[in-house]
Scaffold this motif. Structure first.
Motif, PDB file in Angstrom:
ATOM      1  N   SER A   1      -3.759  -8.089   0.952  1.00  0.00           N
ATOM      2  CA  SER A   1      -3.135  -7.166   1.900  1.00  0.00           C
ATOM      3  C   SER A   1      -1.953  -6.468   1.227  1.00  0.00           C
ATOM      4  O   SER A   1      -1.551  -6.825   0.122  1.00  0.00           O
ATOM      5  CB  SER A   1      -2.650  -7.934   3.125  1.00  0.00           C
ATOM      6  OG  SER A   1      -1.567  -8.776   2.770  1.00  0.00           O
ATOM      7  N   ALA A   2      -1.398  -5.482   1.916  1.00  0.00           N
ATOM      8  CA  ALA A   2      -0.273  -4.727   1.359  1.00  0.00           C
ATOM      9  C   ALA A   2       0.933  -5.632   1.109  1.00  0.00           C
ATOM     10  O   ALA A   2       1.597  -5.526   0.076  1.00  0.00           O
ATOM     11  CB  ALA A   2       0.099  -3.584   2.294  1.00  0.00           C
TER      12      ALA A   2
ATOM     13  N   GLU B   1       2.738  -6.458  -2.557  1.00  0.00           N
ATOM     14  CA  GLU B   1       4.169  -6.285  -2.842  1.00  0.00           C
ATOM     15  C   GLU B   1       4.768  -7.584  -3.368  1.00  0.00           C
ATOM     16  O   GLU B   1       5.575  -7.574  -4.299  1.00  0.00           O
ATOM     17  CB  GLU B   1       4.914  -5.817  -1.586  1.00  0.00           C
ATOM     18  CG  GLU B   1       4.541  -4.421  -1.125  1.00  0.00           C
ATOM     19  CD  GLU B   1       4.938  -3.335  -2.112  1.00  0.00           C
ATOM     20  OE1 GLU B   1       5.886  -3.531  -2.888  1.00  0.00           O
ATOM     21  OE2 GLU B   1       4.276  -2.282  -2.101  1.00  0.00           O
TER      22      GLU B   1
ATOM     23  N   LYS C   1       0.032  -1.886  -9.076  1.00  0.00           N
ATOM     24  CA  LYS C   1       0.620  -0.611  -8.664  1.00  0.00           C
ATOM     25  C   LYS C   1      -0.459   0.427  -8.366  1.00  0.00           C
ATOM     26  O   LYS C   1      -0.338   1.197  -7.412  1.00  0.00           O
ATOM     27  CB  LYS C   1       1.563  -0.076  -9.745  1.00  0.00           C
ATOM     28  CG  LYS C   1       2.892  -0.755  -9.787  1.00  0.00           C
ATOM     29  CD  LYS C   1       3.787  -0.079 -10.814  1.00  0.00           C
ATOM     30  CE  LYS C   1       5.206  -0.569 -10.742  1.00  0.00           C
ATOM     31  NZ  LYS C   1       6.082   0.163 -11.670  1.00  0.00           N
TER      32      LYS C   1
ATOM     33  N   ILE D   1      -2.030  -0.441  -4.992  1.00  0.00           N
ATOM     34  CA  ILE D   1      -1.086  -0.103  -3.915  1.00  0.00           C
ATOM     35  C   ILE D   1      -1.134   1.407  -3.648  1.00  0.00           C
ATOM     36  O   ILE D   1      -1.204   1.846  -2.493  1.00  0.00           O
ATOM     37  CB  ILE D   1       0.348  -0.554  -4.271  1.00  0.00           C
ATOM     38  CG1 ILE D   1       0.465  -2.070  -4.215  1.00  0.00           C
ATOM     39  CG2 ILE D   1       1.370   0.100  -3.343  1.00  0.00           C
ATOM     40  CD1 ILE D   1       1.781  -2.610  -4.744  1.00  0.00           C
ATOM     41  N   ARG D   2      -1.136   2.184  -4.704  1.00  0.00           N
ATOM     42  CA  ARG D   2      -1.168   3.645  -4.568  1.00  0.00           C
ATOM     43  C   ARG D   2      -2.486   4.118  -3.955  1.00  0.00           C
ATOM     44  O   ARG D   2      -2.496   5.013  -3.117  1.00  0.00           O
ATOM     45  CB  ARG D   2      -0.947   4.297  -5.942  1.00  0.00           C
ATOM     46  CG  ARG D   2      -0.841   5.770  -5.891  1.00  0.00           C
ATOM     47  CD  ARG D   2       0.442   6.180  -5.197  1.00  0.00           C
ATOM     48  NE  ARG D   2       0.543   7.631  -5.227  1.00  0.00           N
ATOM     49  CZ  ARG D   2       1.110   8.353  -4.296  1.00  0.00           C
ATOM     50  NH1 ARG D   2       1.672   7.767  -3.260  1.00  0.00           N
ATOM     51  NH2 ARG D   2       1.148   9.647  -4.385  1.00  0.00           N
ATOM     52  N   GLU D   3      -3.603   3.519  -4.359  1.00  0.00           N
ATOM     53  CA  GLU D   3      -4.893   3.861  -3.785  1.00  0.00           C
ATOM     54  C   GLU D   3      -4.906   3.607  -2.284  1.00  0.00           C
ATOM     55  O   GLU D   3      -5.420   4.426  -1.513  1.00  0.00           O
ATOM     56  CB  GLU D   3      -6.010   3.055  -4.437  1.00  0.00           C
ATOM     57  CG  GLU D   3      -6.391   3.498  -5.812  1.00  0.00           C
ATOM     58  CD  GLU D   3      -7.433   2.581  -6.444  1.00  0.00           C
ATOM     59  OE1 GLU D   3      -7.835   1.574  -5.823  1.00  0.00           O
ATOM     60  OE2 GLU D   3      -7.839   2.874  -7.580  1.00  0.00           O
ATOM     61  N   GLN D   4      -4.336   2.480  -1.868  1.00  0.00           N
ATOM     62  CA  GLN D   4      -4.311   2.144  -0.448  1.00  0.00           C
ATOM     63  C   GLN D   4      -3.414   3.111   0.318  1.00  0.00           C
ATOM     64  O   GLN D   4      -3.718   3.454   1.458  1.00  0.00           O
ATOM     65  CB  GLN D   4      -3.835   0.710  -0.247  1.00  0.00           C
ATOM     66  CG  GLN D   4      -4.839  -0.321  -0.685  1.00  0.00           C
ATOM     67  CD  GLN D   4      -4.366  -1.738  -0.510  1.00  0.00           C
ATOM     68  OE1 GLN D   4      -3.211  -1.982  -0.133  1.00  0.00           O
ATOM     69  NE2 GLN D   4      -5.237  -2.696  -0.796  1.00  0.00           N
ATOM     70  N   GLN D   5      -2.314   3.535  -0.299  1.00  0.00           N
ATOM     71  CA  GLN D   5      -1.437   4.497   0.356  1.00  0.00           C
ATOM     72  C   GLN D   5      -2.145   5.825   0.571  1.00  0.00           C
ATOM     73  O   GLN D   5      -2.033   6.442   1.625  1.00  0.00           O
ATOM     74  CB  GLN D   5      -0.170   4.735  -0.465  1.00  0.00           C
ATOM     75  CG  GLN D   5       0.791   3.567  -0.450  1.00  0.00           C
ATOM     76  CD  GLN D   5       1.956   3.775  -1.404  1.00  0.00           C
ATOM     77  OE1 GLN D   5       1.931   4.667  -2.256  1.00  0.00           O
ATOM     78  NE2 GLN D   5       2.969   2.930  -1.282  1.00  0.00           N
ATOM     79  N   LEU D   6      -2.883   6.270  -0.440  1.00  0.00           N
ATOM     80  CA  LEU D   6      -3.582   7.557  -0.333  1.00  0.00           C
ATOM     81  C   LEU D   6      -4.757   7.478   0.640  1.00  0.00           C
ATOM     82  O   LEU D   6      -5.072   8.437   1.328  1.00  0.00           O
ATOM     83  CB  LEU D   6      -4.076   8.014  -1.708  1.00  0.00           C
ATOM     84  CG  LEU D   6      -2.982   8.389  -2.690  1.00  0.00           C
ATOM     85  CD1 LEU D   6      -3.572   8.711  -4.060  1.00  0.00           C
ATOM     86  CD2 LEU D   6      -2.181   9.577  -2.194  1.00  0.00           C
TER      87      LEU D   6
ATOM     88  N   GLY E   1      -4.831   5.645   3.267  1.00  0.00           N
ATOM     89  CA  GLY E   1      -4.285   5.523   4.607  1.00  0.00           C
ATOM     90  C   GLY E   1      -3.798   6.819   5.217  1.00  0.00           C
ATOM     91  O   GLY E   1      -3.425   6.876   6.379  1.00  0.00           O
ATOM     92  N   ARG E   2      -3.811   7.891   4.466  1.00  0.00           N
ATOM     93  CA  ARG E   2      -3.313   9.173   4.977  1.00  0.00           C
ATOM     94  C   ARG E   2      -4.143   9.714   6.073  1.00  0.00           C
ATOM     95  O   ARG E   2      -5.222   9.662   6.317  1.00  0.00           O
ATOM     96  CB  ARG E   2      -3.243  10.201   3.849  1.00  0.00           C
ATOM     97  CG  ARG E   2      -2.073   9.962   2.957  1.00  0.00           C
ATOM     98  CD  ARG E   2      -1.949  11.085   1.970  1.00  0.00           C
ATOM     99  NE  ARG E   2      -0.706  10.926   1.234  1.00  0.00           N
ATOM    100  CZ  ARG E   2      -0.267  11.809   0.376  1.00  0.00           C
ATOM    101  NH1 ARG E   2      -0.938  12.886   0.132  1.00  0.00           N
ATOM    102  NH2 ARG E   2       0.853  11.601  -0.255  1.00  0.00           N
TER     103      ARG E   2
END
Length: 65
Positions: free
Chosen positions: A10-11, A15, A54, A57-62, A64-65
């Motif tokens: 998970s996120a 972290e 990292k 994490i970035r893939e999940q952020q993108l 989630g948009r």
């Protein structure tokens, strides 16, 4: 650490893992500076793991948009 293992986290776990890896890298660099490090390749492995975490994490952020 494999990317497939990291993707299952998970996120919050990502972290936490990132913080742990950064602490490990600091300790390895400290050992290397004081000539106590047995395996200098370990530094590169930890750096790669940090990059993997990292990236995911970035893939999940993108995603989630």
């Amino acid at each position: 650490m494999k990317a497939t293992e990291i993707r299952k986290m998970s996120a919050a776990e990502l972290e936490s893992k990132l913080g742990d890896l950064k602490k490990d890298l600091f300790q390895l660099r400290l050992q290397h500076a004081t000539n106590q490090l047995d395996n200098p390749i370990k530094i590169a492995e930890v750096k790669r793991d940090i990059a993997r975490v990292k990236t995911i994490i970035r893939e999940q952020q993108l995603a989630g948009r």
